[in-house]
Design a protein around this motif. Structure first.
Motif, short mmCIF file in Angstrom:
data_model
loop_
_atom_site.label_atom_id
_atom_site.label_comp_id
_atom_site.label_asym_id
_atom_site.label_seq_id
_atom_site.Cartn_x
_atom_site.Cartn_y
_atom_site.Cartn_z
N ALA A 60 0.84 -1.21 0.00
CA ALA A 60 0.00 0.00 0.00
C ALA A 60 0.87 1.25 0.00
N GLY A 61 1.89 1.27 0.84
CA GLY A 61 2.78 2.42 0.88
C GLY A 61 3.58 2.58 -0.41
N ALA A 62 4.01 1.46 -0.98
CA ALA A 62 4.78 1.54 -2.23
C ALA A 62 3.92 2.09 -3.37
N TYR A 63 2.67 1.64 -3.45
CA TYR A 63 1.78 2.13 -4.50
C TYR A 63 1.50 3.62 -4.32
N LEU A 64 1.27 4.03 -3.08
CA LEU A 64 1.04 5.45 -2.80
C LEU A 64 2.28 6.27 -3.12
N LEU A 65 3.46 5.73 -2.81
CA LEU A 65 4.70 6.44 -3.10
C LEU A 65 4.90 6.63 -4.59
N LEU A 66 4.53 5.63 -5.39
CA LEU A 66 4.65 5.75 -6.84
C LEU A 66 3.77 6.87 -7.37
N ASP A 67 2.54 6.96 -6.87
CA ASP A 67 1.65 8.04 -7.30
C ASP A 67 2.21 9.41 -6.92
N ASN A 68 2.77 9.51 -5.73
CA ASN A 68 3.34 10.78 -5.31
C ASN A 68 4.59 11.13 -6.10
N LEU A 69 5.42 10.12 -6.40
CA LEU A 69 6.62 10.38 -7.18
C LEU A 69 6.28 10.80 -8.61
N ALA A 70 5.18 10.25 -9.15
CA ALA A 70 4.75 10.67 -10.48
C ALA A 70 4.39 12.16 -10.48
N LEU B 188 -3.28 1.18 7.49
CA LEU B 188 -3.54 2.60 7.23
C LEU B 188 -2.77 3.49 8.21
N GLY B 189 -2.75 3.08 9.47
CA GLY B 189 -2.00 3.85 10.45
C GLY B 189 -0.51 3.91 10.14
N VAL B 190 0.05 2.77 9.71
CA VAL B 190 1.47 2.74 9.37
C VAL B 190 1.75 3.63 8.16
N VAL B 191 0.88 3.55 7.14
CA VAL B 191 1.08 4.36 5.93
C VAL B 191 1.02 5.85 6.27
N TRP B 192 0.02 6.24 7.06
CA TRP B 192 -0.10 7.65 7.42
C TRP B 192 1.07 8.11 8.28
N ALA B 193 1.57 7.25 9.15
CA ALA B 193 2.73 7.61 9.97
C ALA B 193 3.96 7.87 9.09
N LEU C 270 -10.52 2.70 1.68
CA LEU C 270 -11.54 1.64 1.62
C LEU C 270 -11.01 0.42 0.88
N ALA C 271 -10.18 0.64 -0.14
CA ALA C 271 -9.61 -0.49 -0.88
C ALA C 271 -8.68 -1.31 0.02
N ILE C 272 -7.87 -0.63 0.83
CA ILE C 272 -6.97 -1.34 1.75
C ILE C 272 -7.77 -2.15 2.77
N LEU C 273 -8.79 -1.51 3.37
CA LEU C 273 -9.61 -2.22 4.35
C LEU C 273 -10.35 -3.39 3.72
N GLY C 274 -10.91 -3.15 2.52
CA GLY C 274 -11.63 -4.22 1.85
C GLY C 274 -10.73 -5.39 1.49
N PHE C 275 -9.51 -5.09 1.03
CA PHE C 275 -8.56 -6.16 0.68
C PHE C 275 -8.17 -6.94 1.92
N ALA C 276 -7.98 -6.25 3.04
CA ALA C 276 -7.62 -6.92 4.28
C ALA C 276 -8.76 -7.83 4.76
N VAL C 277 -9.99 -7.33 4.70
CA VAL C 277 -11.14 -8.15 5.10
C VAL C 277 -11.27 -9.38 4.20
N LEU C 278 -11.06 -9.19 2.91
CA LEU C 278 -11.15 -10.31 1.97
C LEU C 278 -10.11 -11.38 2.29
N LEU C 279 -8.87 -10.95 2.59
CA LEU C 279 -7.83 -11.92 2.92
C LEU C 279 -8.19 -12.67 4.21
N GLY C 280 -8.69 -11.92 5.21
CA GLY C 280 -9.07 -12.58 6.46
C GLY C 280 -10.20 -13.57 6.26
N TRP C 281 -11.20 -13.17 5.49
CA TRP C 281 -12.32 -14.09 5.24
C TRP C 281 -11.87 -15.31 4.45
N LEU C 282 -11.00 -15.10 3.45
CA LEU C 282 -10.54 -16.22 2.63
C LEU C 282 -9.75 -17.21 3.47
#
Length: 298
Positions: free
Chosen positions: A41-51, A237-242, A273-285
């Motif tokens: 998540a952080g790497a993807y966000l960093l790529l958008d910011n670097l662009a 999300l907390g780690v990314v924002w930190a 929401l995408a991060i939370l949804g992906f995490a919930v999906l992994l937990g449910w799976l």
């Protein structure tokens, strides 16, 4: 419908009770999931910011359309009408030949230009495309070359192609990393649910003797896995924002050295929401696989 909601509400309460019954284990599992998810998540966000930073440093890509020396006002008006009607052009400006010569003289070449008898520079249009996609960039330039009274078209697209290629490679690498970590997190949830099932074997056996269905028994474990994933997503999300808050000032200082104004941005609502949804999906799976595997013989 009411009965269905009641069953899920009951399963939700049971899952929450199991999570709070082992606070240390719940916290450690959430940290493992959150830290692992924060990497892609952080790497993807960093790529958008670097662009955005690269565009601010390198400037907006442009296409310069130089008119032929014999082009008169009618030809210039024709090109102007074409550009106004073209949705692929975000904005443009017309640079008369006299203005171009004056700008060139101000750059320190006044002595050289003073010896010229005539102005050798052509009239020109400078276009800013609406899209920075290299293919769209090339298509617009190719079409501009065929316009009447156009002598030359120059593209400022080399850096756009390199940036686009680097971002594509980076995002592909992030997706691969997310897939690998996703598999690891499914395994973590799988083992967590397996331990829950083993510790509640007697309770499950009694429930079956009392007539409980498999869906009734499995439902709390599904909720447990999903809630565990949700907690992990919140940690991510907390780690990314930190990290964003820690790097915001240094990145702004770096951008200023290149004459750009840039502010590192964190994930917005869609990304969160995408991060939370992906995490919930992994937990449910993970819980679904574990439940189907271990309750089949329980």
């Amino acid at each position: 419908m009411i009965h269905w909601l009641y069953l899920h509400g009951r399963a939700f309460v049971q899952a929450c009770a199991r999570l709070f019954a082992q606070p240390l284990g719940t916290l450690l599992s959430a940290l493992v999931i959150g830290i692992a998810l924060s990497l892609p998540a952080g790497a993807y966000l960093l790529l958008d910011n670097l662009a955005g930073l690269a565009r601010g440093v390198s400037g907006v890509p442009e296409i310069s359309v130089f008119m032929a020396p014999q082009a008169g006002p009618p030809a210039i008006d024709d090109i102007d009408r074409r550009l106004k009607a073209d949705s692929r052009v975000a904005r443009y400006r017309f640079v008369p030949r006299d203005q171009a010569l004056a700008q060139l003289a101000q750059s320190g070449l006044g002595d050289v230009l003073s010896g010229l008898q005539t102005n050798p520079l052509p009239d020109a249009f400078v276009l800013v495309p609406a899209s920075e996609d290299p293919a769209s960039f090339e298509a617009l330039a190719s079409e501009a070359r065929a316009w009447p009274a156009v002598a030359h078209v120059q593209l400022d697209s080399a850096w756009v192609k390199r940036l686009h290629a680097l971002l594509t490679l980076g995002k592909s690498a992030v997706l691969v990393l997310a897939a690998l970590l996703g598999v690891a997190l499914v395994i973590v949830t799988f083992n967590t649910i397996r331990l829950q099932i083993l510790t509640q074997r007697a309770e499950i056996a009694v429930s079956r003797l009392l007539g409980a269905t498999d869906a009734f028994i499995r439902r709390p474990f599904y909720w447990f896995g999903g809630l565990q994933g949700l907690l992990g997503g919140a940690v991510a999300l907390g780690v990314v924002w930190a990290v964003v808050l820690a790097l915001r000032a240094p990145v702004a200082e770096l951008a200023q050295t290149y004459g750009a104004v840039f502010r590192l941005s964190g994930p917005g609502w869609p990304e969160s929401l995408a991060i939370l949804g992906f995490a919930v999906l992994l937990g449910w799976l993970g819980s679904a696989i574990s439940v189907r595997r271990h309750l089949a013989w329980d």
